[in-house]
Design a protein around this motif. Sequence first.
Motif, mmCIF file in Angstrom:
data_model
loop_
_atom_site.group_PDB
_atom_site.id
_atom_site.type_symbol
_atom_site.label_atom_id
_atom_site.label_comp_id
_atom_site.label_asym_id
_atom_site.label_seq_id
_atom_site.Cartn_x
_atom_site.Cartn_y
_atom_site.Cartn_z
ATOM 1 N N ALA A 120 25.856 -66.293 -18.278
ATOM 2 C CA ALA A 120 26.619 -65.583 -19.410
ATOM 3 C C ALA A 120 25.408 -65.462 -20.772
ATOM 4 C CB ALA A 120 27.565 -66.654 -20.141
ATOM 5 N N LEU A 121 24.584 -66.684 -20.894
ATOM 6 C CA LEU A 121 23.537 -66.403 -21.755
ATOM 7 C C LEU A 121 22.786 -65.296 -21.393
ATOM 8 C CD1 LEU A 121 22.828 -70.059 -22.364
ATOM 9 C CD2 LEU A 121 24.109 -68.888 -23.868
ATOM 10 N N ASP A 122 22.228 -65.320 -20.482
ATOM 11 C CA ASP A 122 21.359 -64.156 -19.785
ATOM 12 C C ASP A 122 21.866 -62.813 -20.223
ATOM 13 O OD1 ASP A 122 19.230 -65.802 -19.248
ATOM 14 O OD2 ASP A 122 19.584 -65.761 -17.213
ATOM 15 N N ALA A 123 23.265 -62.675 -20.095
ATOM 16 C CA ALA A 123 23.961 -61.452 -20.418
ATOM 17 C C ALA A 123 24.085 -61.057 -21.825
ATOM 18 C CB ALA A 123 25.370 -61.517 -19.767
ATOM 19 N N GLY A 124 23.643 -61.890 -22.624
ATOM 20 C CA GLY A 124 23.564 -61.673 -24.059
ATOM 21 C C GLY A 124 24.580 -62.404 -24.841
ATOM 22 N N MET A 125 25.137 -63.174 -24.281
ATOM 23 C CA MET A 125 26.521 -64.023 -24.988
ATOM 24 C C MET A 125 25.785 -64.903 -26.076
ATOM 25 S SD MET A 125 29.675 -65.870 -23.627
ATOM 26 C CE MET A 125 31.041 -66.203 -24.740
ATOM 27 N N SER A 126 26.186 -65.200 -27.272
ATOM 28 C CA SER A 126 25.938 -66.050 -27.997
ATOM 29 C C SER A 126 26.496 -67.386 -27.864
ATOM 30 C CB SER A 126 26.598 -65.871 -29.517
ATOM 31 O OG SER A 126 26.426 -66.878 -30.653
ATOM 32 N N PRO A 127 25.311 -68.610 -27.719
ATOM 33 C CA PRO A 127 25.732 -69.779 -27.410
ATOM 34 C C PRO A 127 26.523 -70.366 -28.137
ATOM 35 C CG PRO A 127 23.318 -69.705 -28.360
ATOM 36 C CD PRO A 127 23.732 -68.173 -28.251
ATOM 37 N N TYR A 128 26.437 -70.275 -29.477
ATOM 38 C CA TYR A 128 27.690 -70.819 -30.486
ATOM 39 C C TYR A 128 28.998 -70.426 -30.256
ATOM 40 C CZ TYR A 128 22.882 -71.106 -32.858
ATOM 41 O OH TYR A 128 21.760 -71.229 -32.951
ATOM 42 N N VAL A 129 29.205 -69.102 -29.749
ATOM 43 C CA VAL A 129 30.559 -68.492 -29.320
ATOM 44 C C VAL A 129 30.918 -69.191 -28.263
ATOM 45 C CG1 VAL A 129 31.598 -66.394 -28.691
ATOM 46 C CG2 VAL A 129 30.005 -66.386 -30.804
ATOM 47 N N LEU A 130 30.000 -69.259 -27.000
ATOM 48 C CA LEU A 130 30.100 -69.804 -25.847
ATOM 49 C C LEU A 130 30.970 -71.247 -25.969
ATOM 50 C CD1 LEU A 130 29.870 -69.630 -22.526
ATOM 51 C CD2 LEU A 130 27.595 -70.363 -22.976
ATOM 52 N N ILE A 131 29.989 -72.064 -26.984
ATOM 53 C CA ILE A 131 30.419 -73.615 -26.827
ATOM 54 C C ILE A 131 31.795 -73.566 -27.876
ATOM 55 C CG2 ILE A 131 29.803 -75.671 -28.231
ATOM 56 C CD1 ILE A 131 27.062 -74.702 -28.018
ATOM 57 N N SER B 43 19.653 -62.286 -14.099
ATOM 58 C CA SER B 43 18.482 -63.174 -14.263
ATOM 59 C C SER B 43 17.192 -62.434 -14.413
ATOM 60 C CB SER B 43 18.056 -64.363 -13.137
ATOM 61 O OG SER B 43 18.980 -65.141 -13.129
ATOM 62 N N SER B 44 17.007 -61.323 -13.564
ATOM 63 C CA SER B 44 15.630 -60.469 -13.736
ATOM 64 C C SER B 44 15.936 -59.445 -15.113
ATOM 65 C CB SER B 44 15.769 -59.225 -12.520
ATOM 66 O OG SER B 44 15.759 -60.186 -11.176
ATOM 67 N N ALA B 45 17.019 -59.274 -15.432
ATOM 68 C CA ALA B 45 17.004 -58.503 -16.523
ATOM 69 C C ALA B 45 16.800 -59.269 -17.818
ATOM 70 C CB ALA B 45 18.467 -57.932 -17.009
ATOM 71 N N SER B 46 16.978 -60.628 -17.729
ATOM 72 C CA SER B 46 16.681 -61.654 -19.033
ATOM 73 C C SER B 46 15.182 -62.033 -18.688
ATOM 74 C CB SER B 46 17.493 -62.533 -19.128
ATOM 75 O OG SER B 46 17.307 -63.384 -17.854
ATOM 76 N N ALA B 47 14.381 -61.843 -17.769
ATOM 77 C CA ALA B 47 13.144 -62.139 -17.662
ATOM 78 C C ALA B 47 11.802 -61.675 -18.924
ATOM 79 C CB ALA B 47 12.437 -61.974 -16.242
#
Length: 387
Positions: free
Chosen positions: A28-39, A171-175
């Motif tokens: 989810a983080l690699d897909a661009g989601m904010s960690p604060y929103v995720l939490i 994962s490759s897109a976020s590398a």
Amino acid sequence: MGKDCVPPVAMVLVQLGFAGMNVVSKLALDAGMSPYVLIAYRNLIAAAFIAPVAYLLERRSGATVTKKVLLQIFVSSIFGATLNQVLYFVGLKSTTPTVACALTNTLPALTFVMAAALKMETVRPGTPAGQAKLVGTAVCVGGSMIIPFYKGPVLRLWASPIHWSFAEHTSSASAPAAAAGGHSGAVAGDVLIIGSCVAWAVWFILQSRMAEGFSAPYTSTAIMCVMAGAQCAGVSAAMDRSLAVWKLGFDIRLYSVLYIGIVGSGIGFAVMSWCIQVRGPLYVSMFSPLLLVVVAIVGWAILGEKIHVGSAIGSALIVAGLYMVLWGKGREMDKPGLDNDKGDEEAAVGLAFNGKAAVASNRVEAVSLPVFSATNPKQEAPRNGSN
């Protein structure tokens, strides 16, 4: 023996759930989601999931939610949910799940040091049980440190039949973004994860203290998740005021928040709170090294990651150290007063000079199994014959 098997089986299942949480959260983080929103979503979903369970199981427990209890839960939410999760997921963006899991294995050592300093955990290095706890903790931490710093050759394993191609593409897109951060970004991520372990160790201690006066783990977990959700939403609003970051579709973002909310927080925190009341904070924290082993297996099976010789050696040491600590902990709970053989005389002297430490340790470890009723310390004496 039946009741004795419940805590270890429950904690193993918790670690399996946490392993899946690490994988879907990273995606989810690699897909661009904010960690604060995720939490924030994680804690709010967890509260909605666990609240009905708390009502059904603990509405007649007799435990009263007082102002003092609310204050304790609020402080617990800051360390165990908000601070711990914010530091971990922000750090996870700059590192890999395997390294993150390896660093979280400093948790048992941190918890042991804190519990011993507060006289909640007996040390007694002259006894077999004390030596097993000390050596086992060192072996666990040492094994977890081998994995990120020594890889070795790749083990020749068969190809996984359940490899998930979507995870590889994400994962490759976020590398490229991860590579731009360089070594300094990875170090910063590692430091943040270690900081999350410190906050988590504090939460273990706070939970054991709160269990002395409020024995309703599901209720306290539901309240803590509501508080943490509000806190994380405030952090997210301060960091990014755009409403677009809260948007969820039928993709990995929605699936990840549902999974980590129900499994990672709702079920995980409730089970850990119960196990802390039954076995104490050190017992619960010592299962965290299993997470690294499970993540390595899941990474190979689903994400197609390679398993190196260093990972295999480190995993073997982790399991060996965990077994040593659990053996020492079980020996102390069977004979909480004195150890046998050559340690009797030294243990007796230790009890004479540290009586308060022994009483505190026994009180934390000896909360009786009917967790749905308020704990009465005067009824804890018969515990010795039940194990």
